[in-house]
Design a protein around this motif. Structure first.
Motif, mmCIF file in Angstrom:
data_model
loop_
_atom_site.group_PDB
_atom_site.id
_atom_site.type_symbol
_atom_site.label_atom_id
_atom_site.label_comp_id
_atom_site.label_asym_id
_atom_site.label_seq_id
_atom_site.Cartn_x
_atom_site.Cartn_y
_atom_site.Cartn_z
ATOM 1 N N VAL A 1 -6.851 27.419 -2.263
ATOM 2 C CA VAL A 1 -6.671 27.286 -0.944
ATOM 3 C C VAL A 1 -5.343 26.694 -0.951
ATOM 4 O O VAL A 1 -5.252 25.670 -1.838
ATOM 5 N N PRO A 2 -4.170 26.759 -0.258
ATOM 6 C CA PRO A 2 -3.051 26.190 -0.073
ATOM 7 C C PRO A 2 -3.207 24.783 0.158
ATOM 8 O O PRO A 2 -3.706 24.304 1.275
ATOM 9 N N LEU A 3 -2.517 23.713 -0.490
ATOM 10 C CA LEU A 3 -2.786 22.378 -0.518
ATOM 11 C C LEU A 3 -1.501 21.595 -0.282
ATOM 12 O O LEU A 3 -0.741 22.157 -1.190
ATOM 13 N N MET A 4 -1.245 20.893 0.564
ATOM 14 C CA MET A 4 0.134 20.132 0.704
ATOM 15 C C MET A 4 -0.260 18.883 0.337
ATOM 16 O O MET A 4 -1.274 18.022 0.658
ATOM 17 N N GLU A 5 0.609 18.256 -0.868
ATOM 18 C CA GLU A 5 0.299 16.596 -1.124
ATOM 19 C C GLU A 5 1.348 16.284 -0.679
ATOM 20 O O GLU A 5 2.759 16.385 -0.862
ATOM 21 N N LEU A 6 1.374 14.904 0.039
ATOM 22 C CA LEU A 6 2.157 14.089 0.486
ATOM 23 C C LEU A 6 2.174 12.763 -0.055
ATOM 24 O O LEU A 6 1.046 12.322 -0.152
ATOM 25 N N VAL A 7 3.335 11.948 -0.737
ATOM 26 C CA VAL A 7 3.114 10.744 -1.171
ATOM 27 C C VAL A 7 4.061 9.776 -0.413
ATOM 28 O O VAL A 7 5.407 10.186 -0.280
ATOM 29 N N THR A 8 3.792 8.582 -0.054
ATOM 30 C CA THR A 8 4.452 7.701 0.752
ATOM 31 C C THR A 8 5.197 6.759 -0.697
ATOM 32 O O THR A 8 4.588 6.580 -1.561
ATOM 33 N N GLU A 9 6.133 6.010 -0.200
ATOM 34 C CA GLU A 9 6.712 4.874 -0.775
ATOM 35 C C GLU A 9 5.768 3.555 -0.472
ATOM 36 O O GLU A 9 5.071 4.039 0.383
ATOM 37 N N PRO A 10 5.828 3.011 -1.386
ATOM 38 C CA PRO A 10 4.697 1.628 -1.333
ATOM 39 C C PRO A 10 5.376 0.493 0.079
ATOM 40 O O PRO A 10 5.657 -0.655 -0.249
ATOM 41 N N ASP A 11 5.144 1.132 1.065
ATOM 42 C CA ASP A 11 6.149 0.639 2.400
ATOM 43 C C ASP A 11 5.009 0.022 3.330
ATOM 44 O O ASP A 11 5.349 -0.490 4.379
ATOM 45 N N VAL B 1 -7.462 11.401 1.789
ATOM 46 C CA VAL B 1 -6.494 10.241 1.753
ATOM 47 C C VAL B 1 -6.649 9.329 0.573
ATOM 48 O O VAL B 1 -7.997 9.223 0.272
ATOM 49 N N GLU B 2 -5.965 9.057 -0.318
ATOM 50 C CA GLU B 2 -6.108 8.058 -1.356
ATOM 51 C C GLU B 2 -5.051 6.884 -1.327
ATOM 52 O O GLU B 2 -3.853 7.244 -0.951
ATOM 53 N N ALA B 3 -5.631 5.719 -1.225
ATOM 54 C CA ALA B 3 -4.761 4.590 -1.089
ATOM 55 C C ALA B 3 -4.627 3.893 -2.325
ATOM 56 O O ALA B 3 -5.610 3.403 -3.227
ATOM 57 N N ASN B 4 -2.971 3.369 -2.636
ATOM 58 C CA ASN B 4 -2.978 2.576 -3.765
ATOM 59 C C ASN B 4 -2.444 1.194 -3.075
ATOM 60 O O ASN B 4 -1.833 1.177 -2.352
ATOM 61 N N ILE B 5 -3.337 0.142 -3.715
ATOM 62 C CA ILE B 5 -3.235 -1.066 -3.126
ATOM 63 C C ILE B 5 -2.939 -2.168 -4.157
ATOM 64 O O ILE B 5 -3.697 -2.275 -5.231
ATOM 65 N N SER B 6 -2.150 -2.842 -3.943
ATOM 66 C CA SER B 6 -1.853 -4.045 -4.810
ATOM 67 C C SER B 6 -1.505 -5.452 -4.056
ATOM 68 O O SER B 6 -1.154 -5.318 -2.637
ATOM 69 N N LEU B 7 -1.521 -6.309 -4.545
ATOM 70 C CA LEU B 7 -1.258 -7.804 -3.975
ATOM 71 C C LEU B 7 0.308 -8.193 -4.743
ATOM 72 O O LEU B 7 0.364 -8.349 -5.853
ATOM 73 N N ASN B 8 1.256 -8.688 -3.754
ATOM 74 C CA ASN B 8 2.461 -8.992 -4.519
ATOM 75 C C ASN B 8 3.139 -8.076 -5.625
ATOM 76 O O ASN B 8 3.582 -8.618 -6.424
ATOM 77 N N MET B 9 2.962 -6.734 -5.290
ATOM 78 C CA MET B 9 3.493 -5.668 -6.152
ATOM 79 C C MET B 9 2.863 -5.866 -7.578
ATOM 80 O O MET B 9 3.347 -5.511 -8.542
ATOM 81 N N GLY B 10 1.435 -6.466 -7.656
ATOM 82 C CA GLY B 10 1.131 -6.602 -9.037
ATOM 83 C C GLY B 10 0.286 -5.422 -9.475
ATOM 84 O O GLY B 10 0.640 -4.290 -9.094
ATOM 85 N N THR B 11 -0.480 -5.427 -10.161
ATOM 86 C CA THR B 11 -1.311 -4.171 -10.492
ATOM 87 C C THR B 11 -2.091 -3.356 -9.415
ATOM 88 O O THR B 11 -2.399 -3.975 -8.478
ATOM 89 N N ILE C 1 0.815 -1.215 0.053
ATOM 90 C CA ILE C 1 -0.038 -0.005 -0.033
ATOM 91 C C ILE C 1 0.644 1.257 0.120
ATOM 92 O O ILE C 1 1.803 1.247 0.684
ATOM 93 N N GLY C 2 0.540 2.277 -0.971
ATOM 94 C CA GLY C 2 1.201 3.604 -0.835
ATOM 95 C C GLY C 2 -0.204 4.497 -0.723
ATOM 96 O O GLY C 2 -1.029 4.487 -1.171
ATOM 97 N N LEU C 3 0.328 5.492 0.021
ATOM 98 C CA LEU C 3 -0.869 6.523 0.339
ATOM 99 C C LEU C 3 -0.283 8.021 -0.424
ATOM 100 O O LEU C 3 0.624 8.192 -0.633
ATOM 101 N N GLU C 4 -1.339 8.493 -0.804
ATOM 102 C CA GLU C 4 -1.094 9.998 -1.136
ATOM 103 C C GLU C 4 -2.278 10.953 -0.447
ATOM 104 O O GLU C 4 -3.461 10.333 -0.471
ATOM 105 N N ILE C 5 -1.556 11.817 -0.017
ATOM 106 C CA ILE C 5 -2.432 12.450 1.245
ATOM 107 C C ILE C 5 -2.588 14.020 0.953
ATOM 108 O O ILE C 5 -1.413 14.573 0.715
ATOM 109 N N HIS C 6 -3.705 14.541 0.874
ATOM 110 C CA HIS C 6 -3.665 16.155 0.705
ATOM 111 C C HIS C 6 -4.302 16.680 1.772
ATOM 112 O O HIS C 6 -4.967 16.306 2.561
ATOM 113 N N VAL C 7 -3.660 18.014 2.182
ATOM 114 C CA VAL C 7 -3.902 18.555 3.307
ATOM 115 C C VAL C 7 -4.048 19.950 3.267
ATOM 116 O O VAL C 7 -3.060 20.607 2.690
#
Ligand code: ADP
Ligand code: ZN
Ligand code: MG
Length: 480
Positions: free
Chosen positions: A149-159, A194-204, A9-15
């Motif tokens: 409005v000022p928006l901060m976007e944070l992106v995680t690695e898929p960790d 929050v937006e979540a990117n989800i895959s199994l075994n690093m697939g699609t 899972i990797g997250l993209e978060i707007h604040v």
């Protein structure tokens, strides 16, 4: 591999940042609150030629917003860019009057950070869009209060590897932003999305949008992991798509298939100068960062001997942690001045326990807290030395929250003082013993619980004012 299907899972978060003004103009940063009908929330009042994209209007960078993002980056152990710039991301949508969003693409302000062992890929600064309203009839409305409005976007690695871990990360992140004072990051109000990117075994990977609460983050990821597992087991292909979250049905649903990647034709924003971030500025902002929640937790455990759990609760609500520390400093002051003599650690822990278990019952949802740390410390001390029972203390506390009054007066006027007068208590115990031969018999035969029962009866006889410890001693003495 331990698990046949390792979720990734990797997250993209707007604040939304709580700066005084918008990102590129001097309009007030007061977006119409989510959930308030626009008719009531006064749409299109905080707008100007810049944030509604009138021809010839020119943007100006909000320095406060840039500083806020750098602080977030520093708090999250990021590298801060020395040279960076804004870019145009071109697309058409009615809530975006310019036809492009000013954002950062090639050179984010912050990169390579970390929180909870999850790597943060980047944090950049952009502007929010307006809000479309589609449910009024066979037309749509648009409110531009939020545009720009000022928006901060944070992106995680898929960790991230589980739903609960994702929720915890989002919660910890919210806490950091609150401590920094750069955003309230209230998900229900849309201040953190929050937006979540989800895959199994690093697939699609599948992207899930519209997660508007921590619960939704956890539930949607759980649902997706389960859905994808079933798909794999049934030899179905997982499609690269964007899915929405239906909160009432607790399921994700397909919104948009991503066959090609979107072409936003990014290019550097020609109406804005590039940003040079000076080392001195970064140093200055670093010095403004307060103690962060996790450092504070460690310190509470170390300095005040609190349990990990108690420390966790206190730091999770900054005002509770602040109130606790004010109380401690009152108590320490009294100890140093000789006003009280006792074991300070036990007083501190009693304070923490009362704040954790009692305050949530009385705290106003909104509005000021009337109780002062000085008065609270006094109440704790009176409880500690047995001037007042714990049920009496709870009653006094309720009144203190309501009126802000001081405890000795409230205890006096409500007649809550605990009786430690042994003469009076002896009489009460005698009545209890006389009227309750069975538990007395049981106690004499060695049944320990009978003692508690007799103490309870004496408490009732005294209308809750007897000091239970002294009552216990008297009963023991009288029954041998
Ligand atoms: P894209 O180019 O498709 O937008 P990115 O690599 O830029 O993908 O990553 C976008 C988000 O997706 C990041 O939060 C990242 O951590 C996450 N992500 C990347 N690969 C995966 C994967 N295999 N499974 C889950 N999330 C992923
Ligand atoms: Zn404006
Ligand atoms: Mg973005």
């Amino acid at each position: 591999m331990a698990n046949k299907y390792e979720p990734t899972i990797g997250l993209e978060i707007h604040v939304e940042l709580k700066t005084k003004t918008k990102m590129f103009c001097s309009c007030l940063n007061v977006p119409t609150a989510v959930g308030i009908p626009t008719e009531v929330g006064n749409p299109n009042v905080n707008i100007c030629p810049v944030c509604t994209a009138q021809p010839g209007s020119m943007p100006v960078i909000n320095e406060e917003a840039v500083h806020d993002v750098i602080k977030a980056g520093l708090a999250l152990n990021c590298k801060i860019a020395e040279h960076t710039w804004f870019e145009r991301k071109n697309y058409f949508y009615p809530d975006l009057p310019k036809g492009y969003q000013i954002t950062q693409f090639e050179a984010p302000l912050c990169v390579e950070g970390k929180l909870d062992d999850i790597r943060i890929r980047r944090i950049h600064l952009e502007e929010d869009v307006g809000k479309s309203i589609h449910d009024k009839g066979d037309y749509s409305l648009v409110d531009y209060n939020r545009a720009g409005v000022p928006l901060m976007e944070l992106v995680t690695e898929p960790d991230i590897h589980g739903a609960e871990q994702a929720k915890k990360f989002a919660q910890d992140l919210q806490l950091v932003f609150k401590y920094l004072g750069i955003s309230d990051a209230d998900m229900e109000k849309g201040q953190m999305r929050v937006e979540a990117n989800i895959s199994l075994n690093m697939g699609t990977k599948v992207e899930v949008k519209n997660l508007n609460s921590f619960r939704a983050v956890e539930k949607a990821i759980e649902f997706e992991i389960d859905r994808q597992q079933k798909a794999v087991e049934n030899d179905e292909k997982i499609i690269h798509e964007t899915r929405g979250w239906n909160d009432s049905k607790s399921e994700t649903f397909s919104q948009r298939i991503k066959e090609t990647s979107d072409d936003y034709r990014y290019f550097p924003e020609p109406d804005l100068p590039p940003l040079e971030i000076k080392k001195e500025l970064v140093k200055k902002l670093q010095a403004e960062i307060p103690e962060l929640p996790f450092a504070r937790k460690e310190r509470f455990i170390e300095e005040y001997k609190l349990s990990e759990q108690s420390a966790d609760v206190l730091i999770s609500f900054k005002y509770l942690a602040d109130f606790f520390e004010q109380t401690v400093s009152e108590l320490k002051g009294w100890l140093e001045s000789g006003k009280i003599k006792t074991n300070i650690d036990r007083l501190i822990q009693l304070s923490a326990n009362y704040i954790i278990t009692e305050f949530p019952k009385f705290l106003p949802v909104a509005g000021e807290i009337k109780i002062t740390a000085e008065n609270f410390a006094e109440l704790i001390y009176m409880t500690f030395i047995g001037d007042i029972s714990s049920s009496g203390a709870q009653e006094a506390l309720k009144e203190m929250f309501k009126t802000g009054g001081d405890p000795s007066q409230i205890i006096e006027s409500k007649n809550l003082k605990q009786t430690s007068d042994t003469g009076e208590l002896e009489k009460i115990v005698e009545i209890v013993i006389k009227n309750n031969p069975q538990p007395v018999e049981d106690y004499k035969k060695g049944k320990e619980t009978a003692l508690q029962f007799l103490i309870g009866l004496a408490m009732r006889e005294s209308k809750g004012k007897a000091n239970p410890n002294i009552v216990g001693e008297i009963i023991k003495k009288k029954l041998g």
